[in-house]
Design an enzyme around this catalytic site. Structure first.
Site, mmCIF file in Angstrom:
data_model
loop_
_atom_site.group_PDB
_atom_site.id
_atom_site.type_symbol
_atom_site.label_atom_id
_atom_site.label_comp_id
_atom_site.label_asym_id
_atom_site.label_seq_id
_atom_site.Cartn_x
_atom_site.Cartn_y
_atom_site.Cartn_z
ATOM 1 N N SER A 47 3.447 9.831 -0.024
ATOM 2 C CA SER A 47 2.114 9.239 0.019
ATOM 3 C C SER A 47 1.300 9.673 1.229
ATOM 4 O O SER A 47 0.069 9.598 1.206
ATOM 5 C CB SER A 47 2.208 7.701 0.000
ATOM 6 N N ASP A 308 -3.726 0.181 5.431
ATOM 7 C CA ASP A 308 -2.964 -0.827 4.701
ATOM 8 C C ASP A 308 -1.628 -1.029 5.405
ATOM 9 O O ASP A 308 -1.461 -0.604 6.547
ATOM 10 C CB ASP A 308 -2.812 -0.470 3.214
ATOM 11 N N HIS A 311 0.031 2.778 5.865
ATOM 12 C CA HIS A 311 -0.702 4.037 6.047
ATOM 13 C C HIS A 311 -1.789 3.939 7.104
ATOM 14 O O HIS A 311 -2.549 2.972 7.129
ATOM 15 C CB HIS A 311 -1.319 4.472 4.715
#
Length: 343
Positions: A47, A308, A311
């Site tokens: 990610s 978040d 991240h």
């Protein structure tokens, strides 16, 4: 992964740039003509590098970021000359990825997801990275779950009550990364850029697991052990493999500095995420489509280190990318990426 690399081997003089957080990969393929138009960046990983791949896959909402407010600080969609709005692109950030900035510094366009590219639209490279795709696992909760499963398996096979140590677990992760590096070297890779594990014990998602909001000690220990082992492997490979060159980015130190002294780097908060729910906004409800529909969103993401629970913000990513590109040898060694790209 190897099949993708073999397809690209049709380019004459091939060079690779590889980034890794567990198994986050970033390649650079350059043809014999050295102009920027003949350089292609091929990105693999999790990610941290996902530019929207999961949007095109049959994945659950937890592994997708194609919903607002993701992408809100950079990506602009223009409907006409008077109507435009910011929109999500599938990146797990409010803005750009580290590799997006690296592409900019290398004078290349924004690299799109491979699954988005049509046959006649290839330009600049392709991003194969997918949220959840890592050497072992993506987050610590899953790591612990798999560790328990592995421990049961080993007990059954060994007929003893011995538990697997964190050193053994890190050894398996590094073993996987080493195999990938050696495999890429065999098909022509010579230049590798590696990102060490950041201070994962201090991200909002980990703080919420402790009683007082402190950094999670087990995760911190895991990161340090991983980085020590990774740098050791890189040193050995450089002596064992002819022409092997690497850059190692000390993500742990650079990330820790921003968490400990946020104001020094232009941030207001380094403990609470910009988007989420609950203590430290550690619940991954950002966007309202991951179970819980409610979530809280800060007004100025650039003032936060984390967007978040896991991240960083686009602003933090830009700072990390700048350090990787032309930082000093104390943070990116034995050469920065600008030097690595030159040859």
């Amino acid at each position: 992964m190897i099949q993708q690399t073999q397809v690209i081997m049709s380019a004459p003089a091939l060079h690779f740039i590889l980034f890794a957080v567990f198994a986050s990969l970033f390649f650079s393929a350059r043809c014999s003509n050295q102009s920027r138009k003949d350089v292609a960046l091929l990105i693999l990983g999790d990610s941290l590098n996902d530019a929207g791949t999961n949007t095109y896959l049959n994945t659950t909402a937890g592994y997708r970021a194609d919903i607002p407010p993701y992408g809100e600080t950079f990506f602009l969609l223009e409907l006409d000359i008077t109507h435009h709005f910011h929109h999500p692109t599938g990146r797990f950030f409010d803005g750009r990825l580290i590799v997006d900035f690296i592409a900019e510094y290398a004078k290349l366009p924004l690299i799109p997801p491979y699954l988005k590219i049509k046959d006649d639209e290839f330009m600049g490279g392709a991003n194969f990275a997918s949220g959840g795709a890592v050497a072992l696992v993506e987050d610590l909760k899953m790591q612990l779950k798999q560790l328990e499963q592995l421990e049961k398996k080993l007990r059954k096979e060994m007929g003893s009550e011995k538990s697997i140590s964190m050193d053994d677990y890190v050894g398996m992760a590094i073993g996987n990364i080493t195999s990938v590096l050696q495999g890429i070297y065999k098909v022509g890779g010579r230049k590798f850029a590696m990102i060490g594990i950041g201070p994962i014990g201090c991200v909002p998602g980990m703080r919420a697991l402790t009683r007082n909001g402190a950094c999670l000690g087990e995760a911190t220990t895991l990161a340090k052990l991983h980085n020590i082992a990774l740098t050791s492997v890189l040193t050995k490979l450089e002596t064992q493999l002819h022409g092997f060159e690497y850059s190692y980015f000390d993500f742990y130190t650079s990330g820790s500095e921003r968490i400990q002294y946020p104001s020094k780097y232009g941030f207001k908060d380094a403990e609470i995420a910009c988007c989420g729910l609950g203590p430290y906004r550690a619940n991954l409800s950002c966007g309202g489509q991951r179970g819980a529909k409610e979530y809280s969103l800060c007004h100025r993401p650039k003032k936060y280190v984390f967007f978040d629970a896991y991240h960083p913000t686009g602003r933090a990513n830009r700072q990390f990318a700048q350090l990787m590109w032309n930082g000093s040898l104390s943070i990116i060694r034995p050469r920065n990426l600008k030097a690595l790209f030159k040859n």
